[in-house]
Design an enzyme around this catalytic site. Structure first.
Site, short mmCIF file in Angstrom:
data_model
loop_
_atom_site.label_atom_id
_atom_site.label_comp_id
_atom_site.label_asym_id
_atom_site.label_seq_id
_atom_site.Cartn_x
_atom_site.Cartn_y
_atom_site.Cartn_z
N HIS A 259 7.35 -2.66 2.28
CA HIS A 259 6.89 -3.59 3.33
C HIS A 259 7.94 -4.70 3.37
O HIS A 259 7.87 -5.66 2.60
CB HIS A 259 5.51 -4.14 3.00
N ASN B 140 2.72 3.79 -7.35
CA ASN B 140 3.10 3.22 -6.05
C ASN B 140 2.94 1.70 -6.07
O ASN B 140 1.93 1.18 -6.54
CB ASN B 140 2.16 3.82 -4.99
N ASP C 228 7.64 -0.60 6.59
CA ASP C 228 7.64 -1.37 7.84
C ASP C 228 8.54 -2.57 7.63
O ASP C 228 8.79 -2.97 6.48
CB ASP C 228 6.23 -1.78 8.32
N GLU D 169 -0.21 -0.58 -7.29
CA GLU D 169 -0.08 -2.04 -7.39
C GLU D 169 -0.66 -2.62 -8.68
O GLU D 169 -1.47 -3.54 -8.66
CB GLU D 169 -0.71 -2.71 -6.16
N GLU E 271 5.56 3.29 2.41
CA GLU E 271 4.79 2.49 3.38
C GLU E 271 5.72 1.62 4.22
O GLU E 271 5.43 0.46 4.50
CB GLU E 271 3.76 1.60 2.63
#
Ligand code: 9MR
Length: 464
Positions: free
Chosen positions: A241, A205, A271, A164, A269
């Site tokens: 996400h 990432n 979701d 990030e 990750e």
């Protein structure tokens, strides 16, 4: 007794001599735990040369229902928190791997590969790092990487080396590393990681880089420049996400353009959050979204795997950060598989002999969804998900259907079955009558069939 969870409760070797000619009236028995006929998501992914994994965190490893699924369904694990700086180097030069080691040991015991997460991040960074002088910070960062990546050398297949580092507009995030070291910190971190563990694949990432846009362009340009300059980088992690109904239309194209630079891509990750509570429409959209993401990864050879950011809605970071949102994963709070699970299962090439669902709701506040999860000559395994659609918790529930083609229902678990002619009635077991509003519980059974084994035309659910 708590409701059993995990694959052992829904699998049956196709070769097992199952003769279930008569209904086991009034019985709630354990499901067989013989070898699996039905593949796991990990197995399906492996057959496609990929992994399908989940993040996990230390507190949940004490929950046997949770670990039964975690240990069996996935072939990859990401350490959700405890490899981060605040855990691994809480004070300068003092390293602690106790918690992360527990997760790595769990993965090793279950033949799961591990993604390391994460070496350099502005978040979950202990305060002391912010007060390191600009002169010392490059060495402090390199020392952290050397120790942490050195400790896990040979035990992680990937490292999220830097996490990030960009803002939405593609400029650098003004982290302490950016401010005190400058643009070069990312390359320095990758070089240190390569030196510490030459065999780990090194990833950049980030979130909101799943589609093509300013932020993913910035990451693209970073990777491109690293490749040109010989800075070691092996992969890009798209966190994913995502929001219900908003999978970026450029996802596959974006994965492909990174692959074309000569790096791997991982969905790290995943979701897909919704406004809670769930309902059937949102579940269907979520299933479609999970299918889209899975297929986009499979469509690009260098997309090496998918990780969900934990697998059960009861263990997701979403509700605490996005109030009113949640239900973002592939299992519900009680470890029942959601439509999103089946969407991934099918996208990965899994087939259920009969994958039709029949939902009945007679206005009583629950629905029942029937599915044949596997079928073989003369036998089958079925599963019914009972969902509380009412506003208050149920105390008990009853599901009924008709065996129209002479099928039988035999061993049944997580419920108590009785039969009257062709009509099957299943009531809750003594431990799963209570279902919170919006929640689901699942019972399963083994049966026999001759000729055809269609799903019932109707199934009804009543609750009190
Ligand atoms: O899941 C993690 C949660 O338990 C932590 O409280 C949170 C702290 O920021 O980090 C979560 O994981 C994050 C991951 O490390 C990086 N990408 C975003 C994830 C969700 O916040």
């Amino acid at each position: 007794m708590s409701a059993p969870a995990g694959r052992a409760h829904r699998v049956l070797a196709a070769t097992a001599a199952v003769v279930v000619g008569t209904l086991a009236v009034g019985m709630a028995v354990a499901a067989p735990s013989s070898a699996a006929a039905e593949p796991t998501l990990g197995e399906l992914a492996a057959a496609k040369g990929r992994y399908f994994g989940s993040a996990t965190d230390n507190p949940t490893l004490d929950n046997a229902s949770y670990t039964a699924v975690l240990g069996s369904e996935f072939n990859q694990i990401t350490v959700g928190n405890t490899q981060k700086w605040m855990y691994t180097e809480p004070s300068r030069g003092q390293f602690d791997y106790t918690k992360a080691d527990q997760i790595v040991a769990f993965a090793q015991q279950h033949d799961q590969i591990v993604r390391g997460h994460t070496l350099v991040w502005h978040n979950q960074l202990p305060d002391w790092v912010n007060s390191v002088s600009a002169g010392d910070l490059p060495d402090v960062m390199r020392n952290h990487i050397a120790n942490v990546a050195g400790h896990f050398k040979g035990k992680v297949v990937h490292w999220d080396v830097v996490n990030e580092a960009f803002e939405e507009d593609g400029t650098r995030r003004q982290s302490v590393f950016q401010q005190k070291i400058g643009d070069s910190y990312i390359a320095e971190a990758f070089k240190a990681a390569r030196a510490a563990d030459p065999n780990a694949k090194l990833y950049y990432n980030d979130y909101n880089i799943e589609g093509i846009g300013s932020k993913s362009d910035a990451v693209y340009n970073l990777v491109k420049s690293f490749k040109q300059q010989g800075v070691p980088i092996d992969g890009v992690g798209l966190q994913a996400h995502l929001i219900l109904g908003q999978v970026p239309s450029t996802l596959q194209r974006n994965i492909q353009r990174f692959a074309d630079l000569g790096v791997d891509v991982a969905i790290t990750e995943l979701d897909i959050r919704m406004r809670t509570p769930r309902d059937a429409t949102k579940d269907a959209q979520q299933a479609a979204d999970y299918r889209t993401v899975t297929k986009a990864c499979l469509a690009v050879t260098r997309c090496v795997g998918i990780t969900v950011w934990d697998f059960s809605d009861g263990y997701s970071w979403i509700p605490s950060v996005f109030p009113g949102e949640g239900a973002a994963l592939i299992y519900d709070e009680d470890f029942a598989r959601k439509p999103s699970y089946w969407a991934v299962y099918e996208a990965l090439g899994g087939t259920t002999t009969t994958t039709t669902t029949t939902t009945g709701d007679n206005g009583s506040g629950c629905t029942a969804t029937y599915r044949v999860t596997s079928q073989w000559n003369g036998g089958y395994q079925g599963e019914v998900a009972v969902r509380n659609t009412g506003a208050t918790a149920t105390a008990r529930w009853t599901v009924k259907w008709t065996l129209a083609q002479g099928q039988t229902v035999g061993n049944l678990w997580n419920g108590v079955a009785t039969t009257n002619g062709q009509e099957v009635t299943v009531r809750n077991a003594n431990y799963n009558g209570a279902i919170a509003p919006g929640d689901t519980t699942t019972f399963g059974f083994l049966g026999s069939w001759i000729g055809t084994n269609p799903v019932p035309a109707t199934i009804t659910c009543t609750s009190a």
